[in-house]
Design an enzyme around this catalytic site. Structure first.
Site, mmCIF file in Angstrom:
data_model
loop_
_atom_site.group_PDB
_atom_site.id
_atom_site.type_symbol
_atom_site.label_atom_id
_atom_site.label_comp_id
_atom_site.label_asym_id
_atom_site.label_seq_id
_atom_site.Cartn_x
_atom_site.Cartn_y
_atom_site.Cartn_z
ATOM 1 N N GLY A 26 0.770 -1.232 0.000
ATOM 2 C CA GLY A 26 0.000 0.000 0.000
ATOM 3 C C GLY A 26 0.797 1.274 0.000
ATOM 4 O O GLY A 26 0.229 2.345 -0.219
ATOM 5 N N ARG A 64 -6.188 3.907 -15.245
ATOM 6 C CA ARG A 64 -6.205 4.557 -13.933
ATOM 7 C C ARG A 64 -6.878 5.944 -13.955
ATOM 8 O O ARG A 64 -7.681 6.243 -13.053
ATOM 9 C CB ARG A 64 -4.798 4.669 -13.355
ATOM 10 C CG ARG A 64 -4.160 3.325 -13.010
ATOM 11 C CD ARG A 64 -2.869 3.515 -12.216
ATOM 12 N NE ARG A 64 -3.158 4.003 -10.882
ATOM 13 C CZ ARG A 64 -2.936 5.243 -10.470
ATOM 14 N NH1 ARG A 64 -2.398 6.135 -11.303
ATOM 15 N NH2 ARG A 64 -3.231 5.613 -9.230
ATOM 16 N N CYS A 100 -13.990 5.739 -28.184
ATOM 17 C CA CYS A 100 -15.302 6.379 -28.250
ATOM 18 C C CYS A 100 -15.907 6.476 -26.854
ATOM 19 O O CYS A 100 -16.968 5.918 -26.565
ATOM 20 C CB CYS A 100 -16.204 5.575 -29.181
ATOM 21 S SG CYS A 100 -17.757 6.403 -29.569
#
Length: 413
Positions: free
Chosen positions: A239, A313, A343
């Site tokens: 983390g 992301r 698109c």
């Protein structure tokens, strides 16, 4: 020269011009610096020097085999989140005792495979999963090494989509139920309880929640030790975040200072499961300008041949990545919307990015893309997966070929 630097007015990776690589591979292309991976791994290892620990790289960040082999050579273990990641670790040369198997929804087949291999630990997510592992181990006449994943209800101060340690999240067993469950697991003939596991989430910049998790886990370890349960390790997960804005945040030294006091009290071996910290700064995504638009009353657009199919992301987490021209042109800087070709309006890599003059066919690099980049890529709009390149020791090589149209349709009838 290590990392992404400016050399003779253009972006280079470990001293090799990025434009030189892209001209041969085509775009989009991911380019990784082996030197930056080595540096990050060494920094994290050094921060915990003096206390027994092991780094188990989290494959979910980037499971490209060349990256895995590089990290295995640096002495890390592996943290796998699926049967496919276990296989990737094995193909990269990791041995089963170097692999920790984590995941909130492990299938029966995945669990049976992990049991048969004899991995270092299977991180248990629930009472029911514990019972399934016990039955599978008994059927094979072995004991499965397991650790209990604890949910400590601690806010990691990160994006809601990547927070995993709050009561509302799907991960682990609430900490108040952990001690009685551990005592029950200790009596199961197919299980060997070897550790406790916690993971608060990803891209954590404030180390205090990590310290709180370590204290909670250490306290639990002492409680069950006093009840007669002997553990081998505490697994604090991963983390630790990086500075996507280019600034330093949450250094390994600060991380170690936050968690080691509590870990020392437990006296247990420490496992760490970094992912992003080791690989994100070591990778860039390079695309080519396909078009530009600038109309009065509208934003200025740079449209690339790469977008959310290669790097999801920004769309998924509203994540920020620095964006630079590989070979900047002289002239006044202006704000641009840097977007992809798909698109989808959400196919945007950066809002209001200040860049100098940009023309069609220029190369643009998205920085800090070495984690959760290629590994989350897709074939949406029938786009082909990009190539990947590793730069090491002054040389570069393609470590994943660009997907071909034949590859794209291979498994369809």
């Amino acid at each position: 020269m290590t990392g992404f630097t400016w050399l003779d007015g253009q972006l280079a990776c470990d001293g090799i011009p990025v434009a030189e690589i892209a001209s041969e591979t085509g775009t989009p292309v991911y380019i990784y610096s082996a030197g930056l991976v080595r540096g990050a791994c060494a920094a994290l290892d050094a921060a915990f020097d003096g206390y027994p620990h092991a780094i188990h790289y989290a494959l979910k960040a980037n499971s490209t085999l060349a990256i895995l082999r590089l990290l295995r050579g640096l002495g890390t273990g592996a943290d796998a989140n699926s049967g496919g990641e276990i296989e990737a670790a094995l193909r990269a040369g990791f041995e089963p005792p170097q692999i920790v198997f984590t995941g909130v929804g492990k299938t029966r087949d995945e669990l049976d495979h992990a049991v048969s291999l004899g991995v270092k630990a299977i991180n248990i997510e629930s009472d029911g999963e514990a019972d399934r592992i016990d039955a599978l181990a008994l059927a094979r006449g072995v004991k499965a090494r397991v650790a209990l994943r604890v949910n400590p209800d601690i806010d990691a101060n990160t994006h809601a989509h990547i927070a995993t340690g709050k009561r509302a999240n799907k991960f682990g067993v609430p900490i108040e139920f952990a001690a009685p469950l551990l005592r029950r697991l200790a009596g199961k003939p197919g299980l060997e309880v070897v550790g406790l596991h916690v993971h608060l989430g990803s891209q954590i910049l404030d180390v205090e929640p990590l310290g709180s998790a370590a204290r909670a886990l250490s306290s639990l370890a002492r409680e069950v030790r006093d009840a007669g349960l002997r553990l081998e390790h505490l697994d604090l997960g991963g983390g630790l975040g990086i500075g996507y804005d280019g600034n330093a945040h949450g250094s390994p030294a600060e991380y170690a200072a936050a968690v080691l006091p509590a870990v020392r009290e437990s006296g247990l071996h420490l496992l760490l499961e970094p992912g992003r910290f080791l690989t994100a700064p070591a990778g860039i995504l390079v695309g080519r300008v396909a078009d530009t638009k600038a109309y009065t009353g509208c934003p200025r657009f740079i449209i690339l041949d790469t977008g959310m199919t290669e790097l999801i992301r920004p769309m998924l987490y509203e994540a920020f990545h620095r964006i630079v021209a590989v070979t900047p042109r002289e002239g006044d800087a202006q704000d641009y919307e840097v977007v992809g070709p798909l698109c989808e309006t959400s196919d945007t890599l950066g809002h209001k990015r200040e860049l100098g003059p940009v023309e069609v066919d220029d190369l643009i690099a998205v920085l800090d893309a070495g984690a959760y980049g290629f590994v989350m890529a897709s074939n949406y709009n029938r786009r082909r997966m990009p190539a990947e390149v590793l730069v090491d020791g002054g040389e570069w090589r393609v470590v994943r070929k660009r997907q071909t149209l034949e590859d794209l349709f291979r498994n369809e009838e």
